[in-house]
Design a protein around this motif. Structure first.
Motif, short mmCIF file in Angstrom:
data_model
loop_
_atom_site.label_atom_id
_atom_site.label_comp_id
_atom_site.label_asym_id
_atom_site.label_seq_id
_atom_site.Cartn_x
_atom_site.Cartn_y
_atom_site.Cartn_z
N GLN A 1 42.10 39.65 32.87
CA GLN A 1 42.42 38.75 33.97
C GLN A 1 42.61 39.47 35.30
OE1 GLN A 1 45.25 35.47 33.01
NE2 GLN A 1 45.52 36.53 31.08
N THR A 2 43.08 40.70 35.25
CA THR A 2 43.46 41.42 36.46
C THR A 2 42.58 42.65 36.63
OG1 THR A 2 45.74 40.70 36.18
CG2 THR A 2 45.39 42.56 37.65
N ILE A 3 42.25 42.96 37.87
CA ILE A 3 41.57 44.21 38.18
C ILE A 3 42.46 45.02 39.11
CG2 ILE A 3 39.25 43.25 37.92
CD1 ILE A 3 39.10 43.26 41.05
N LYS B 1 35.18 39.68 30.44
CA LYS B 1 34.97 39.37 29.02
C LYS B 1 35.40 37.94 28.70
CE LYS B 1 39.45 41.29 27.57
NZ LYS B 1 40.11 42.31 26.72
N ASN B 2 36.08 37.28 29.64
CA ASN B 2 36.59 35.92 29.39
C ASN B 2 35.61 34.84 29.85
OD1 ASN B 2 38.88 37.27 28.55
ND2 ASN B 2 40.01 36.92 30.44
N VAL B 3 34.92 35.07 30.94
CA VAL B 3 33.94 34.13 31.46
C VAL B 3 32.70 34.91 31.87
CG1 VAL B 3 35.57 32.36 32.24
CG2 VAL B 3 35.01 34.27 33.74
N ASN B 4 31.59 34.20 32.05
CA ASN B 4 30.34 34.87 32.39
C ASN B 4 30.28 35.11 33.90
OD1 ASN B 4 27.90 36.09 31.91
ND2 ASN B 4 26.75 34.20 31.61
N GLU B 5 31.13 36.01 34.34
CA GLU B 5 31.21 36.40 35.75
C GLU B 5 31.35 37.91 35.82
OE1 GLU B 5 33.61 32.33 37.14
OE2 GLU B 5 34.48 34.31 37.50
N LEU B 6 31.09 38.46 37.03
CA LEU B 6 31.29 39.88 37.22
C LEU B 6 31.86 40.13 38.60
CD1 LEU B 6 27.90 41.71 37.86
CD2 LEU B 6 28.05 39.23 37.75
N VAL B 7 32.48 41.29 38.75
CA VAL B 7 33.11 41.68 40.01
C VAL B 7 32.44 42.95 40.50
CG1 VAL B 7 34.95 42.93 38.78
CG2 VAL B 7 35.30 42.22 41.15
N TRP C 1 44.63 42.60 41.61
CA TRP C 1 44.14 41.25 41.94
C TRP C 1 44.00 40.44 40.65
CZ3 TRP C 1 42.85 41.08 47.31
CH2 TRP C 1 42.67 42.33 47.91
N ASN C 2 44.48 39.20 40.67
CA ASN C 2 44.25 38.26 39.56
C ASN C 2 43.01 37.43 39.89
OD1 ASN C 2 46.45 38.91 37.91
ND2 ASN C 2 47.83 37.69 39.16
N ILE C 3 41.90 37.75 39.24
CA ILE C 3 40.65 37.09 39.64
C ILE C 3 39.97 36.32 38.52
CG2 ILE C 3 40.23 38.81 41.44
CD1 ILE C 3 38.11 40.03 39.57
N PHE C 4 40.27 36.63 37.25
CA PHE C 4 39.58 35.96 36.15
C PHE C 4 40.55 35.11 35.34
CE2 PHE C 4 36.68 39.79 36.46
CZ PHE C 4 35.63 39.09 37.02
N PRO C 5 40.09 34.00 34.78
CA PRO C 5 40.95 33.18 33.92
C PRO C 5 41.16 33.86 32.58
CG PRO C 5 38.74 32.29 33.92
CD PRO C 5 38.74 33.41 34.93
N SER C 6 42.16 33.39 31.86
CA SER C 6 42.40 33.92 30.53
C SER C 6 41.38 33.37 29.55
CB SER C 6 43.82 33.57 30.07
OG SER C 6 43.94 32.17 29.90
N TYR D 1 37.01 52.71 43.54
CA TYR D 1 37.51 52.76 42.17
C TYR D 1 37.85 51.36 41.68
CZ TYR D 1 37.93 57.49 43.94
OH TYR D 1 37.67 58.70 44.54
N LEU D 2 37.57 51.12 40.41
CA LEU D 2 37.78 49.79 39.81
C LEU D 2 38.10 49.95 38.34
CD1 LEU D 2 37.49 46.61 39.76
CD2 LEU D 2 35.07 47.00 39.25
N ALA D 3 39.09 49.21 37.87
CA ALA D 3 39.41 49.15 36.44
C ALA D 3 39.94 47.76 36.12
CB ALA D 3 40.42 50.22 36.05
N MET D 4 39.83 47.35 34.85
CA MET D 4 40.23 46.00 34.44
C MET D 4 41.34 46.08 33.40
SD MET D 4 37.86 42.82 33.13
CE MET D 4 36.87 42.94 34.61
N SER D 5 42.25 45.11 33.46
CA SER D 5 43.37 45.05 32.53
C SER D 5 42.89 44.70 31.13
CB SER D 5 44.40 44.02 33.00
OG SER D 5 43.82 42.72 33.00
N PRO D 6 43.69 45.01 30.10
CA PRO D 6 43.27 44.71 28.72
C PRO D 6 43.02 43.24 28.46
CG PRO D 6 45.14 46.22 28.72
CD PRO D 6 44.97 45.75 30.13
N ASP D 7 43.75 42.33 29.13
CA ASP D 7 43.54 40.90 28.90
C ASP D 7 42.37 40.35 29.70
OD1 ASP D 7 44.51 40.77 31.48
OD2 ASP D 7 46.35 39.69 30.97
#
Length: 475
Positions: free
Chosen positions: A435-437, A388-394, A449-454, A427-433
């Motif tokens: 940044q982390t999956i 939701k922070n950048v136009n990327e996907l995992v 894993w910390n993969i996305f910027p804030s 299984y995969l889930a993303m943190s509320p902010d």
């Protein structure tokens, strides 16, 4: 009548002026024009121009001094040609006065005219002539360096033991709430792990005759739904650890759940999708029949208007709020469709991933049903999630590489490939902010894993501390 001498010299003198009235006298290699006009009454001498001293000028900076100069690099030749063409016309480059033979002419400006001299002591300007036209065949030079790729940590910053985490492609046993609490289904139990204080809480135990097949938090993060092996859907208060309601309707296991603002959709091995509304007494308010095999993927669009479902029949179906039949039936996948994700950046953009025989991530425009792109990942696609922070996907993968991949959209350039799990990353889930999956696998581990910027800094948060919860703690 001109004299024969004047005609021979090529001079056209006014009437009354003799050839001797105009002469050039040489003084120390320089020329001085003397105009001596004879008249019966008087004689006068005048100069028709003023030549300033050039010793203090900066004409060399602009290349106006006539001197031999090497061909400039960096597109200056192209710039000069374009500018001369604009000033003197398109035929300027081919104009050559008769008899000039390369000599200067009043009608042919100097070759150094309007040319800026390149200053090699400073870096190339970003406003170089290369911006003019690259279609004209002129050389150009890229002076702006490419942006370096974003660095993603290659190792997880937390690892949790998750004993009895099932290696089953059709189940959905991990979800992260908006209140920063992780729910994990392990065997017959559901555990809650608080990301803020690392506290583990046992929510429930379904008993020896049942098992957990799916978990899903409400968007507010207060209540959690649990799909069971017997086909039930249970609603629990996460903070009070208290069951609120049990709803039936499915004939066999409920492997996938999806909440929108007020409706809970459940998919089952019985091939049906049920929609539950906690505000009414009935067990379900709608039944969607369209799949020919087990339903293993369900996701609501961000505006709650559309529901995408994937099944073991290799179909991706899209339903709206008012139809009992799917508005789109997408059949390009050649394996089970579990991985489904709606883009938070573009309305109507849907991504889906296929199983082992397909291995592709496909992008769809749900407004018209057109497939926008297909990317072969080389492995079974188990999960998809947009940042939701950048136009990327995992995406997470199973056979045969068990990797996690971060993609930039729409180029689908790989940002990072992460490895560590020894079995399929189911299984995969993303943190509320955002940044982390967290990923889970049949190797009975959960990895963070910390993969996305804030959203603000656009820089990933780095955490190198390794955590572990022993099996005795999480049970």
């Amino acid at each position: 009548m001109d004299s024969p001498q004047a005609r021979k010299a090529g001079l056209n003198l006014p009437a009354g002026m003799a050839e001797r009235s105009l002469r050039l006298e040489t003084f120390s290699g320089s020329f001085r024009a003397i105009s001596n006009l004879s008249s019966p009454s008087k004689t006068s001498t005048c100069s028709d121009r003023f030549i300033p001293c050039r010793s203090s000028s900066r004409l060399h900076t602009f290349g106006l001094i006539e001197k031999a100069s090497p061909v400039k690099e960096g597109g200056n030749e192209a710039y000069s040609r374009l500018l001369k063409t604009e000033l003197f016309g398109s035929d300027f480059g081919s104009f050559s006065p008769a008899g000039s033979q390369g000599q200067g002419s009043p009608m042919s400006p100097s070759k150094n005219m309007l040319r800026f001299k390149t200053d090699h002591s400073t870096p190339n300007s970003p406003y170089s002539p290369s911006i003019f036209s690259q279609d004209a065949g002129y050389s150009s030079e890229i002076s702006t360096p490419p942006k370096p790729p974003r660095k993603v940590p290659k190792t997880p910053h937390k690892v949790l033991d998750a004993p009895s985490l099932q290696d089953d492609f059709y189940l959905n046993l991990v979800d992260w709430s908006s209140q920063n609490v992780l729910a994990v289904g392990l065997g017959t139990c559901v555990y809650l792990w608080s990301a803020s204080n690392c506290k583990v809480t046992k929510l429930c135990d379904l008993g020896p005759n049942d098992g957990v097949c799916s978990v899903q938090w409400t968007r507010e993060g207060s209540y959690i739904s649990i799909g069971t092996n017997l086909g039930q859907v249970q609603i629990w208060d996460g903070s009070q650890c208290k069951k609120v309601r049990t709803m039936g309707g499915h004939q066999t296991r409920t492997g996938v759940l999806a909440w929108n603002s007020r409706i809970l959709a459940s998919g089952s091995r019985d091939r049906n999708i049920l929609q539950h509304d906690l505000r009414v007494a009935s067990e379900f308010v709608n039944k969607l029949v369209g799949h020919k095999s087990e339903v293993c993927g369900l996701k609501w669009s961000n505006d709650d208007r559309e529901l995408a479902s994937g099944g073991n029949d290799n179909q991706l179906l899209v339903w709206n709020q008012h139809s009992q039949q799917p508005v789109l039936r997408l059949t390009e996948h050649t394996a089970a469709v579990k991985a489904i994700a709606w883009s938070p950046h573009q309305s109507g953009l849907l991504a889906s991933g296929g199983g082992t025989a397909d291995r592709c991530i496909r992008f769809w425009n749900t407004a018209n049903g057109h497939q926008l792109e297909s990317v072969d990942t080389g492995s079974q696609v188990c999960n998809l999630s947009w940042s939701k922070n950048v136009n990327e996907l995992v995406s997470t993968h199973g056979y045969s590489q068990n990797q996690i991949m971060v993609w930039k959209y729409p180029s689908m350039a790989k940002v990072a490939t992460l490895t560590g799990h020894t079995m399929r990353v189911l299984y995969l889930a993303m943190s509320p902010d955002g940044q982390t999956i967290v990923t889970g696998a049949g190797d009975e581990t959960l990895r963070f894993w910390n993969i996305f910027p804030s959203m603000k800094t656009q820089t990933p948060v780095r955490d190198t501390g390794l955590w572990s919860l022993g099996r005795t703690q999480i049970r």
